[in-house]
Design a protein around this motif. Sequence first.
Motif, PDB file in Angstrom:
ATOM      1  N   LEU A  16       0.870  -1.323  -0.108  1.00 22.20           N
ATOM      2  CA  LEU A  16      -0.226   0.116  -0.098  1.00 22.20           C
ATOM      3  C   LEU A  16       0.958   1.341   0.124  1.00 22.20           C
ATOM      4  O   LEU A  16       0.672   2.448  -0.742  1.00 22.20           O
ATOM      5  CB  LEU A  16      -0.856   0.021   1.308  1.00 22.20           C
ATOM      6  N   ILE A  17       1.945   1.206   0.868  1.00 22.60           N
ATOM      7  CA  ILE A  17       2.745   2.557   0.969  1.00 22.60           C
ATOM      8  C   ILE A  17       3.414   2.863  -0.441  1.00 22.60           C
ATOM      9  O   ILE A  17       3.343   3.905  -0.836  1.00 22.60           O
ATOM     10  CB  ILE A  17       3.715   2.393   2.093  1.00 22.60           C
ATOM     11  N   ILE A  21       1.704   6.046  -2.131  1.00 22.79           N
ATOM     12  CA  ILE A  21       2.764   7.184  -1.631  1.00 22.79           C
ATOM     13  C   ILE A  21       3.863   7.305  -2.630  1.00 22.79           C
ATOM     14  O   ILE A  21       4.283   8.511  -3.115  1.00 22.79           O
ATOM     15  CB  ILE A  21       3.020   6.981  -0.024  1.00 22.79           C
ATOM     16  N   PHE A  22       4.593   6.182  -2.865  1.00 15.82           N
ATOM     17  CA  PHE A  22       5.664   6.422  -3.571  1.00 15.82           C
ATOM     18  C   PHE A  22       5.628   5.994  -5.035  1.00 15.82           C
ATOM     19  O   PHE A  22       6.469   5.916  -5.989  1.00 15.82           O
ATOM     20  CB  PHE A  22       6.682   5.403  -3.073  1.00 15.82           C
ATOM     21  N   LEU A 103      13.628   2.583   2.470  1.00 17.36           N
ATOM     22  CA  LEU A 103      12.309   2.759   2.652  1.00 17.36           C
ATOM     23  C   LEU A 103      11.771   1.436   3.270  1.00 17.36           C
ATOM     24  O   LEU A 103      10.787   1.478   3.969  1.00 17.36           O
ATOM     25  CB  LEU A 103      11.653   3.050   1.162  1.00 17.36           C
ATOM     26  N   GLY A 104      12.296   0.263   2.679  1.00 21.22           N
ATOM     27  CA  GLY A 104      11.810  -1.032   3.136  1.00 21.22           C
ATOM     28  C   GLY A 104      12.151  -1.130   4.598  1.00 21.22           C
ATOM     29  O   GLY A 104      11.480  -1.796   5.398  1.00 21.22           O
ATOM     30  N   LEU A 105      13.234  -0.810   5.059  1.00 26.06           N
ATOM     31  CA  LEU A 105      13.842  -0.813   6.659  1.00 26.06           C
ATOM     32  C   LEU A 105      12.649   0.012   7.391  1.00 26.06           C
ATOM     33  O   LEU A 105      12.287  -0.518   8.489  1.00 26.06           O
ATOM     34  CB  LEU A 105      15.208  -0.602   6.828  1.00 26.06           C
ATOM     35  N   PHE A 155      -7.011  -6.765   0.873  1.00 23.12           N
ATOM     36  CA  PHE A 155      -7.301  -5.501   0.659  1.00 23.12           C
ATOM     37  C   PHE A 155      -6.069  -4.616  -0.414  1.00 23.12           C
ATOM     38  O   PHE A 155      -6.525  -3.966  -1.240  1.00 23.12           O
ATOM     39  CB  PHE A 155      -7.688  -4.754   1.829  1.00 23.12           C
ATOM     40  N   SER A 156      -4.942  -4.861   0.257  1.00 19.84           N
ATOM     41  CA  SER A 156      -3.822  -4.119  -0.331  1.00 19.84           C
ATOM     42  C   SER A 156      -3.803  -4.760  -1.515  1.00 19.84           C
ATOM     43  O   SER A 156      -3.407  -4.169  -2.810  1.00 19.84           O
ATOM     44  CB  SER A 156      -2.489  -4.369   0.547  1.00 19.84           C
TER      45      SER A 156
END
Length: 176
Positions: A16-17, A21-22, A103-105, A155-156
């Motif tokens: 989702l992020i 977002i990205f 970002l993953g961390l 959902f994601s």
Amino acid sequence: MTVKGHIIFTIASSILIQHFIFSNIMNHDDWWRIIPVSISTCLLPDIDNPKSILGRKIKILSYLINKIFGHRGFTHSLLSILSFGYIIFSINIKLNNIFDVRLGLIIGYCSHIIADILTPSGVPLLWPYKKKFRLPLITKKLLNEDIFCYLYLIFSLYLLYPICNNIIIKLFYQYI
């Protein structure tokens, strides 16, 4: 929350992020790099519990953190997120896709704390202030952890690609 719950919650959060977002600054296939990295840190806040998976691997460090801060103390706070983020972004490594790794961390660490907020125990977000923040959606009476995490993942994926929508809907109705 269990290990399995944290991992599923992290995968769904990563999807989702990245997607919402990205997506403007990253390719859509980048989330395949983000997910394994986020899974690698989704259990890190539980280093404060000597009985956790990570705590059993690094017993001395886990024991010390537990004695100093207790379980769900500093490692489950905004201060720990800021400290972790500072460390992650301070390390100067020349790698392709380093943004994806960083970002993953951060996603993995934050998703753990958000998932724990959804339990009745909550977390002390403003540590050292001891008030626990909670939004107890995941309870044995209201909504089982496994069901919640799988629904969040579905959902994601449903929002990720319109192509997946028909497949997910068919699978969902098949098991109901």
